[in-house]
Design a protein around this motif. Structure first.
Motif, PDB file in Angstrom:
ATOM      1  N   GLU A  55       0.820  -1.203   0.000  1.00 25.60           N
ATOM      2  CA  GLU A  55       0.000   0.000   0.000  1.00 25.60           C
ATOM      3  C   GLU A  55       0.857   1.258   0.000  1.00 25.60           C
ATOM      4  OE1 GLU A  55      -3.283   0.283  -0.362  1.00 25.60           O
ATOM      5  OE2 GLU A  55      -3.256  -1.893  -0.686  1.00 25.60           O
ATOM      6  N   GLN A  56       2.061   1.130   0.528  1.00 26.68           N
ATOM      7  CA  GLN A  56       2.956   2.278   0.597  1.00 26.68           C
ATOM      8  C   GLN A  56       4.394   1.784   0.546  1.00 26.68           C
ATOM      9  OE1 GLN A  56       1.976   5.389   3.450  1.00 26.68           O
ATOM     10  NE2 GLN A  56       4.124   5.476   4.098  1.00 26.68           N
ATOM     11  N   ALA A  57       5.250   2.524  -0.163  1.00 27.75           N
ATOM     12  CA  ALA A  57       6.648   2.135  -0.285  1.00 27.75           C
ATOM     13  C   ALA A  57       7.463   2.610   0.908  1.00 27.75           C
ATOM     14  CB  ALA A  57       7.239   2.704  -1.569  1.00 27.75           C
ATOM     15  N   ASP A  58       8.530   1.878   1.211  1.00 25.56           N
ATOM     16  CA  ASP A  58       9.418   2.247   2.314  1.00 25.56           C
ATOM     17  C   ASP A  58      10.308   3.435   1.964  1.00 25.56           C
ATOM     18  OD1 ASP A  58       8.365   0.138   3.681  1.00 25.56           O
ATOM     19  OD2 ASP A  58      10.141  -1.148   3.536  1.00 25.56           O
ATOM     20  N   VAL A  59      10.376   3.763   0.671  1.00 23.97           N
ATOM     21  CA  VAL A  59      11.303   4.794   0.215  1.00 23.97           C
ATOM     22  C   VAL A  59      10.765   5.447  -1.047  1.00 23.97           C
ATOM     23  CG1 VAL A  59      12.675   3.220  -1.211  1.00 23.97           C
ATOM     24  CG2 VAL A  59      13.764   5.231  -0.236  1.00 23.97           C
ATOM     25  N   ALA A  80      13.629   8.361   2.779  1.00 20.69           N
ATOM     26  CA  ALA A  80      13.162   7.150   3.455  1.00 20.69           C
ATOM     27  C   ALA A  80      11.910   7.403   4.280  1.00 20.69           C
ATOM     28  CB  ALA A  80      14.260   6.588   4.342  1.00 20.69           C
ATOM     29  N   ALA A  81      10.945   6.510   4.141  1.00 20.36           N
ATOM     30  CA  ALA A  81       9.785   6.493   5.029  1.00 20.36           C
ATOM     31  C   ALA A  81      10.002   5.512   6.166  1.00 20.36           C
ATOM     32  CB  ALA A  81       8.527   6.113   4.251  1.00 20.36           C
ATOM     33  N   VAL A  82      10.970   4.607   5.982  1.00 24.88           N
ATOM     34  CA  VAL A  82      11.314   3.604   6.989  1.00 24.88           C
ATOM     35  C   VAL A  82      12.831   3.597   7.153  1.00 24.88           C
ATOM     36  CG1 VAL A  82      11.284   1.144   7.569  1.00 24.88           C
ATOM     37  CG2 VAL A  82       9.310   2.176   6.418  1.00 24.88           C
ATOM     38  N   THR A  83      13.305   3.659   8.374  1.00 28.67           N
ATOM     39  CA  THR A  83      14.745   3.603   8.625  1.00 28.67           C
ATOM     40  C   THR A  83      15.290   2.247   8.205  1.00 28.67           C
ATOM     41  OG1 THR A  83      14.554   5.124  10.499  1.00 28.67           O
ATOM     42  CG2 THR A  83      16.528   3.752  10.394  1.00 28.67           C
ATOM     43  N   THR A  90      17.014  -0.573  -3.417  1.00 32.16           N
ATOM     44  CA  THR A  90      16.861  -1.821  -2.670  1.00 32.16           C
ATOM     45  C   THR A  90      17.068  -1.564  -1.182  1.00 32.16           C
ATOM     46  OG1 THR A  90      19.196  -2.451  -2.895  1.00 32.16           O
ATOM     47  CG2 THR A  90      17.686  -3.152  -4.641  1.00 32.16           C
ATOM     48  N   ALA A  91      16.470  -2.413  -0.368  1.00 29.28           N
ATOM     49  CA  ALA A  91      16.549  -2.275   1.089  1.00 29.28           C
ATOM     50  C   ALA A  91      16.967  -3.602   1.703  1.00 29.28           C
ATOM     51  CB  ALA A  91      15.202  -1.830   1.660  1.00 29.28           C
ATOM     52  N   VAL A 149      14.233  -5.271  -3.858  1.00 24.13           N
ATOM     53  CA  VAL A 149      13.686  -4.023  -4.372  1.00 24.13           C
ATOM     54  C   VAL A 149      12.679  -3.425  -3.391  1.00 24.13           C
ATOM     55  CG1 VAL A 149      12.354  -2.960  -6.235  1.00 24.13           C
ATOM     56  CG2 VAL A 149      14.067  -4.716  -6.762  1.00 24.13           C
ATOM     57  N   ALA A 150      12.910  -2.171  -3.014  1.00 23.81           N
ATOM     58  CA  ALA A 150      11.981  -1.438  -2.160  1.00 23.81           C
ATOM     59  C   ALA A 150      11.067  -0.548  -2.983  1.00 23.81           C
ATOM     60  CB  ALA A 150      12.748  -0.594  -1.139  1.00 23.81           C
ATOM     61  N   ASN A 151      11.580  -0.034  -4.101  1.00 22.12           N
ATOM     62  CA  ASN A 151      10.789   0.810  -4.992  1.00 22.12           C
ATOM     63  C   ASN A 151      11.595   1.053  -6.265  1.00 22.12           C
ATOM     64  OD1 ASN A 151       8.516   2.202  -5.742  1.00 22.12           O
ATOM     65  ND2 ASN A 151       8.756   3.870  -4.295  1.00 22.12           N
TER      66      ASN A 151
END
Length: 370
Positions: free
Chosen positions: A232-236, A257-260, A343-344, A353-355
């Motif tokens: 629903e939402q990307a981490d980055v 970043a939305a997530v550390t 990538t995360a 891949v994160a986004n």
């Protein structure tokens, strides 16, 4: 000059080693093995702030890798004094050659390119927004001489026309079948992707992100995999700008970043409208190939496409990187575009891949907010 200086350096180090312990200080033991100088990027901005960080590794006789950066010396070619740290910055554009000395060993050269003319990123319209739209990466492993591949082409065409799914992914065609024989869309990057995913003999194949998740040509199966991996939402989020400079494409990327987490970034050059007669074709459009990967900047090795290191980014924080994609004469740059992939790290330190986002050459894209 480097070889002469290296020999003198080794001689001095040998003499010093014979005197070790005379000052009462403990000396770190030298680990025998092969030495390698590596960096977190092979390109950088020559703005005096962008930095490249070096690591010196030694692989011993048992194949174990040891980080000996703290006890090694890193030299810029033709300089008599080593760097004061393992971090390098510069304000001058050009190529810089480095090597490392550890014990009595000298590493192979490592070339870093510093770039002055970097495309400008667009202004972030929502500085405090961390709600990013998510897109996964679909890689179609294919080839013009693969007689079964048109079935995958049909499924992907239908998928691209489905508004419930076409905004959830970016698609790459990796033409590696049969070593690229008689395939105008073949590239070394595609060859390496096939090895990274161990695709040999399994064409056509569709892989998702950088994992081993895969699907055949059945459209319902493809949609099921997308349903499992969509977020629903990307981490980055990703902002990028690219431009053609001589025979290379320079890509400037900023990540928020939305997530550390620990992140990496890559940029792939894709080409559209490549004509190559498709084996097994039953529609004329099968002979024209799109999104064919030509070059992958940020390829860690032949088996890893995780991207160049951005490091740990705190929630709300940003990091940037400049990547360079060389363009061959046979490629039509007017038909090319850039896919930027972030990538995360997972809990085991593996990157996926994160986004990802697409950026036209000579164009810029800002963060894709929900």
């Amino acid at each position: 000059m480097k070889k002469i200086f290296s020999m003198l350096t080794l001689l001095i180090l040998a003499l010093l080693a014979g005197c070790a312990g005379q000052d009462g200080e403990d000396k770190a033991p030298v680990i025998p093995g092969s030495i390698e100088l590596i960096s977190d990027s092979d390109q950088m901005r020559s703005d005096g702030t962008d930095a490249v960080t070096f690591t010196v590794n030694v692989t011993d006789a048992d194949g174990d890798v040891h980080d000996v950066t703290e006890h090694a010396e890193i030299y810029l070619e033709y300089e008599r004094v080593p760097l004061s740290s393992n971090v390098f910055v510069t304000e001058e554009e050009g190529e810089y050659v480095f090597y490392a000395v550890y014990g009595l060993s000298v590493s192979e050269d490592l070339v870093i390119t510093a770039i002055n003319d970097v495309p400008q990123l667009p202004q972030d319209p929502q500085q405090d927004n961390l709600s990013f739209r998510h897109r996964m990466l679909l890689i179609q492993h294919t080839g013009a001489t693969c007689s079964n591949c048109p079935r995958m082409m049909e499924s992907l065409k239908t998928l691209s026309e489905d508004t419930a799914y076409n905004g959830l992914y970016h698609h790459v065609a990796s033409h590696s079948y049969n070593g690229g024989e008689n395939d105008a869309a073949y590239s070394d990057a595609a060859r390496d992707l096939s090895m990274a995913y161990n695709i040999s003999g399994l064409y056509p194949m569709l892989t998702f992100n950088l994992t081993t998740v895969s699907a055949g040509t059945d459209l319902s199966e493809i949609k099921s995999q997308i349903d499992l991996l969509k977020k629903e939402q990307a981490d980055v989020g990703i902002s990028a700008a690219s431009e053609l400079s001589a025979d290379e494409v320079v890509v400037n990327v900023e990540v928020k970043a939305a997530v550390t987490n620990s992140y990496r970034v890559a940029a792939w050059l894709l080409e559209d409208d490549i004509y190559s007669l498709q084996s097994g074709m039953y529609e004329s459009w099968h002979n024209t190939h799109h999104n064919a990967v030509r070059y992958a900047a940020g390829q860690v090795s032949k088996l890893s496409f995780a991207g160049e290191r951005l490091g740990n980014i705190e929630k709300g924080g940003r990091a940037g990187k400049v990547l360079v994609l060389p363009v061959e004469e046979s490629w039509k740059v007017e038909n090319c575009k850039v896919l930027v992939i972030v990538t995360a790290a997972d809990e085991n330190g593996n990157y996926d891949v994160a986004n990802c986002t697409l950026c036209g050459i000579g164009e810029a894209v800002t963060y894709d907010y929900k």
